[in-house]
Design a protein around this motif. Structure first.
Motif, PDB file in Angstrom:
ATOM      1  N   ASN A   1      -7.177  80.145 146.050  1.00 52.05           N
ATOM      2  CA  ASN A   1      -6.466  80.316 144.789  1.00 52.05           C
ATOM      3  C   ASN A   1      -5.561  81.549 144.835  1.00 52.05           C
ATOM      4  O   ASN A   1      -4.410  81.505 144.407  1.00 52.05           O
ATOM      5  N   THR A   2      -6.089  82.643 145.387  1.00 52.00           N
ATOM      6  CA  THR A   2      -5.311  83.879 145.481  1.00 52.00           C
ATOM      7  C   THR A   2      -4.080  83.689 146.352  1.00 52.00           C
ATOM      8  O   THR A   2      -2.959  84.012 145.951  1.00 52.00           O
TER       9      THR A   2
ATOM     10  N   GLU B   1      -0.416  71.365 146.717  1.00 54.84           N
ATOM     11  CA  GLU B   1      -1.812  70.915 146.746  1.00 54.84           C
ATOM     12  C   GLU B   1      -1.988  69.758 147.738  1.00 54.84           C
ATOM     13  O   GLU B   1      -3.018  69.647 148.388  1.00 54.84           O
TER      14      GLU B   1
ATOM     15  N   ASN C   1      -0.703  76.198 135.119  1.00 51.50           N
ATOM     16  CA  ASN C   1      -1.495  75.121 134.506  1.00 51.50           C
ATOM     17  C   ASN C   1      -0.863  74.645 133.209  1.00 51.50           C
ATOM     18  O   ASN C   1      -0.813  73.445 132.931  1.00 51.50           O
TER      19      ASN C   1
ATOM     20  N   ILE D   1      -2.211  87.257 139.502  1.00 51.56           N
ATOM     21  CA  ILE D   1      -2.402  85.896 140.005  1.00 51.56           C
ATOM     22  C   ILE D   1      -3.070  85.030 138.947  1.00 51.56           C
ATOM     23  O   ILE D   1      -2.711  83.870 138.766  1.00 51.56           O
ATOM     24  N   LYS D   2      -4.018  85.588 138.207  1.00 50.28           N
ATOM     25  CA  LYS D   2      -4.678  84.829 137.139  1.00 50.28           C
ATOM     26  C   LYS D   2      -3.667  84.435 136.069  1.00 50.28           C
ATOM     27  O   LYS D   2      -3.661  83.294 135.597  1.00 50.28           O
TER      28      LYS D   2
ATOM     29  N   SER E   1      -1.472  81.740 137.414  1.00 54.21           N
ATOM     30  CA  SER E   1      -2.252  80.509 137.462  1.00 54.21           C
ATOM     31  C   SER E   1      -2.310  79.839 136.085  1.00 54.21           C
ATOM     32  O   SER E   1      -2.136  78.621 135.966  1.00 54.21           O
TER      33      SER E   1
ATOM     34  N   HIS F   1      -1.344  81.203 144.841  1.00 54.98           N
ATOM     35  CA  HIS F   1      -0.498  81.785 143.803  1.00 54.98           C
ATOM     36  C   HIS F   1       0.351  82.938 144.325  1.00 54.98           C
ATOM     37  O   HIS F   1       1.474  83.132 143.869  1.00 54.98           O
TER      38      HIS F   1
END
Length: 142
Positions: A52-53, A34, A114, A106-107, A110, A56
């Motif tokens: 985001n895609t 980041e 987190n 990917i979700k 993610s 990841h």
């Protein structure tokens, strides 16, 4: 997904569009970041969803060892910008998973990342609590 732009990051440079960084030196080459570091590339995209895609996907490629194949150098291994860019493009294009399936994976990655950050935060707070408790015990003895 639109085409992304990848450049060598220059210290002090800022970017207006959504972006992230990829480590380019060491055994963790390919690791998405980041925040910038001295040895990284910047990946610039059009939207936050694309960021985001790709962030990841890059994480998945790095953990899977896909960047490691391209490491060069005997003392400090590194990946070239072209090898990094091509690996990321191959991950997008030749992925056998359908685009909607890729987004699902990917979700999930993610959410796991987190949760990992949350747990690391808890561990750091427990370490501070432990030190504080030990210090209070030592102070009580004196």
């Amino acid at each position: 997904m639109s085409i992304f732009e990848m450049k060598t990051h220059r210290s002090g440079r800022t970017y207006a569009k959504p972006h992230f960084f990829i480590l380019n030196k060491g055994l963790n080459s390919g690791k998405p970041l980041e925040k910038p570091c001295p040895n990284c590339f910047v990946v610039i995209l059009q939207t936050d969803e694309e960021k985001n895609t790709l962030f990841h996907l890059s994480m998945m490629l790095q953990i899977g060892g896909f960047y490691a194949y391209y490491l060069k150098g005997s003392v400090i291994p590194f990946i070239s910008i072209n090898d990094c860019r091509n690996t990321l493009k191959k991950g997008l294009k030749s992925n056998p998973i359908a685009n909607s399936e890729l987004k699902k994976y990917i979700k999930i990655v993610s959410v796991i990342a987190n949760k990992e950050k949350e747990l690391q935060n808890v561990i750091e707070k427990l370490a501070v609590l432990k030190v504080s408790y030990i210090q209070s015990c030592i102070n009580a003895m004196h």
